[in-house]
Write a protein that holds these residues in place. Structure first.
Motif, PDB file in Angstrom:
ATOM      1  N   TYR A  41      46.661-136.048  36.065  1.00  0.00           N
ATOM      2  CA  TYR A  41      45.421-135.316  35.885  1.00  0.00           C
ATOM      3  C   TYR A  41      44.749-135.726  34.595  1.00  0.00           C
ATOM      4  O   TYR A  41      45.169-135.365  33.513  1.00  0.00           O
ATOM      5  N   GLY A  42      43.716-136.545  34.737  1.00  0.00           N
ATOM      6  CA  GLY A  42      43.082-137.106  33.556  1.00  0.00           C
ATOM      7  C   GLY A  42      41.608-136.800  33.469  1.00  0.00           C
ATOM      8  O   GLY A  42      41.040-136.132  34.320  1.00  0.00           O
ATOM      9  N   HIS A 161      42.318-128.826  27.686  1.00  0.00           N
ATOM     10  CA  HIS A 161      42.155-129.031  29.130  1.00  0.00           C
ATOM     11  C   HIS A 161      43.435-129.628  29.725  1.00  0.00           C
ATOM     12  O   HIS A 161      43.915-129.178  30.769  1.00  0.00           O
ATOM     13  N   GLU A 162      43.978-130.647  29.075  1.00  0.00           N
ATOM     14  CA  GLU A 162      45.211-131.270  29.591  1.00  0.00           C
ATOM     15  C   GLU A 162      46.375-130.282  29.542  1.00  0.00           C
ATOM     16  O   GLU A 162      47.194-130.236  30.461  1.00  0.00           O
ATOM     17  N   HIS A 165      46.357-128.171  32.514  1.00  0.00           N
ATOM     18  CA  HIS A 165      47.047-128.716  33.692  1.00  0.00           C
ATOM     19  C   HIS A 165      48.549-128.412  33.628  1.00  0.00           C
ATOM     20  O   HIS A 165      49.185-128.160  34.649  1.00  0.00           O
ATOM     21  N   GLU A 197      40.430-128.992  38.413  1.00  0.00           N
ATOM     22  CA  GLU A 197      39.846-129.416  37.134  1.00  0.00           C
ATOM     23  C   GLU A 197      39.036-128.295  36.485  1.00  0.00           C
ATOM     24  O   GLU A 197      39.103-128.094  35.285  1.00  0.00           O
ATOM     25  N   HIS A 252      36.120-133.838  39.530  1.00  0.00           N
ATOM     26  CA  HIS A 252      36.291-132.985  38.347  1.00  0.00           C
ATOM     27  C   HIS A 252      35.254-131.859  38.245  1.00  0.00           C
ATOM     28  O   HIS A 252      35.448-130.922  37.490  1.00  0.00           O
TER      29      HIS A 252
HETATM   30 ZN   LIG Z   1      41.801-132.602  34.190  1.00  0.00          ZN
END
Ligand SMILES: [Zn+2]
Length: 279
Positions: A41-42, A161-162, A165, A197, A252
Motif C-alpha cells: 500500500y503505497g 497514512h502508511e 495501513h 486509501e 487512491h
Molecule cells: Zn495508501
C-alpha cells in the motif's frame, strides 16, 4: 511542527548505509523493478516519478538530499512515528486492546521487503506481509518538486497514512478487503482500493487530532497536511501525468475525497468516523 528535541520512535530500521543502488550505473533498473510482488500500500507515484515508458525514456535518479536536510527528515520521521505510536497506543488501550507498532525502514534507492523489491520511485509504502513501512527520505524532494506539497507536516501526513495501513492490518481490514478484491473485476477491485486509501487518510487525520493535543503541530501544519492529501489525489496525479482523468482507474481517491476524509478523521478523532466502506 515542533519536532526539535522530541523523543523518537525506537522502531526504526535504518538501511541507508547498505547501498541498494541509486541506479546511476545500471541503466533502466529503477524503472524496471517498480512493481512489488503481492499486496502493498503505497502513495503510487509510478506515473510521475521516474518511470520510463515502453519507449525506454531516460530514467530519473533518486534525488540527493543535502546532509542537514536529510538529518532533519530522519528526526522528523522518528518523531512522527513516535507520535503515531502514542496516538494508536492510547486509542487501542481505550478500546480494550493493545497496539503493536509497525517498524519503519529507511532506505536509499531500493530494498528487499516481504512484498518484493521496494523502489524509492514508488514512494513510501506499507507491506502487510512484514508489517513494515518503507520510506526513502528523498521522497520529501519529490513531494516538494513534483507534487508541490511543502513542509514537514506534509511529510508527516504521508507517514501517518502508511501507519494507517498498518492499523487497518491490525484490525483485520486489509486482509479482508484484499480477499474481496480477488473475487471481483478490475473496476470493482479499484473501488475497494480507493476505500482502503481514504480510510488510511482518515486514520492519518486521527493521528493529526492527537498530535495537536500533544502540541506537536503548529498553526500552519494542518493546512500543510491537507494540501499534501490533495496533492496525491488520483485526479490530480492523472491530470499531471496523462492530461486527462479516468475515474474507474482510481486506486487512491480524488483530491477532494482525500482531503475530506483526512479532515473527518481529524475532527472526529474516532475510527467510527472512518467507515469509508459504509456507503
Ligand atoms: Zn495508501
Amino acid at each position: 511542527m515542533r519536532w526539535q528535541g522530541r523523543e523518537e520512535s525506537s522502531n526504526i530500521e535504518d538501511r541507508r548505509g547498505q547501498g541498494g543502488g541509486r541506479g546511476g550505473k545500471t541503466p533502466g533498473i529503477i524503472g524496471i523493478i517498480v512493481l512489488l510482488v503481492g499486496a502493498y500500500y503505497g502513495v503510487d507515484l509510478s506515473g510521475i516519478v521516474g518511470t520510463p515508458g515502453l519507449s525506454g525514456a531516460p530514467q530519473q535518479q533518486t534525488a540527493q538530499l543535502d546532509n542537514q536536510l536529510e538529518a532533519d527528515l530522519r528526526k522528523i520521521s522518528g518523531v512522527t512515528l513516535k507520535s503515531t505510536e502514542n496516538a494508536w497506543k492510547a486509542y487501542f488501550a481505550k478500546h480494550g486492546s493493545q497496539y503493536k507498532p509497525t517498524t519503519m525502514v529507511l532506505y536509499r534507492g531500493g530494498t528487499r521487503t516481504a512484498c518484493g523489491t521496494g523502489q524509492s520511485a514508488m514512494g513510501p509504502f506499507y507491506c502487510p506481509a512484514d508489517q513494515k513501512v518503507y520510506i526513502d527520505l528523498s521522497f520529501y524532494d519529490d513531494m516538494r518538486k513534483k507534487l508541490g506539497a511543502q513542509g514537514d507536516a506534509a511529510f508527516a501526513y504521508v507517514i501517518a497514512h502508511e501507519v494507517g495501513h498498518h492499523v487497518q492490518n491490525l484490525l483485520g481490514i486489509l486482509p479482508k478487503v484484499n480477499q474481496a478484491q480477488q473475487a471481483v473485476g478490475q473496476t470493482q477491485a479499484n473501488a475497494h482500493s480507493v476505500k482502503l486509501e481514504l480510510q488510511a487518510d482518515c486514520f492519518a487525520g486521527i493521528w493529526a487530532n492527537y498530535a495537536q493535543q500533544e502540541n506537536l503541530l503548529e498553526t500552519d501544519d494542518l493546512e500543510e497536511a491537507i494540501a499534501a492529501a490533495e496533492s496525491v489525489g488520483d485526479d490530480r496525479l492523472q491530470h499531471r501525468h496523462q492530461g486527462h482523468v479516468v475515474p474507474d482507474s482510481f486506486t487512491h481517491g480524488s483530491s477532494a475525497d482525500r482531503m475530506a476524509w483526512f479532515q473527518r478523521g481529524f475532527k472526529g478523532g474516532d475510527i467510527n468516523q472512518c467507515n469509508t466502506f459504509g456507503s
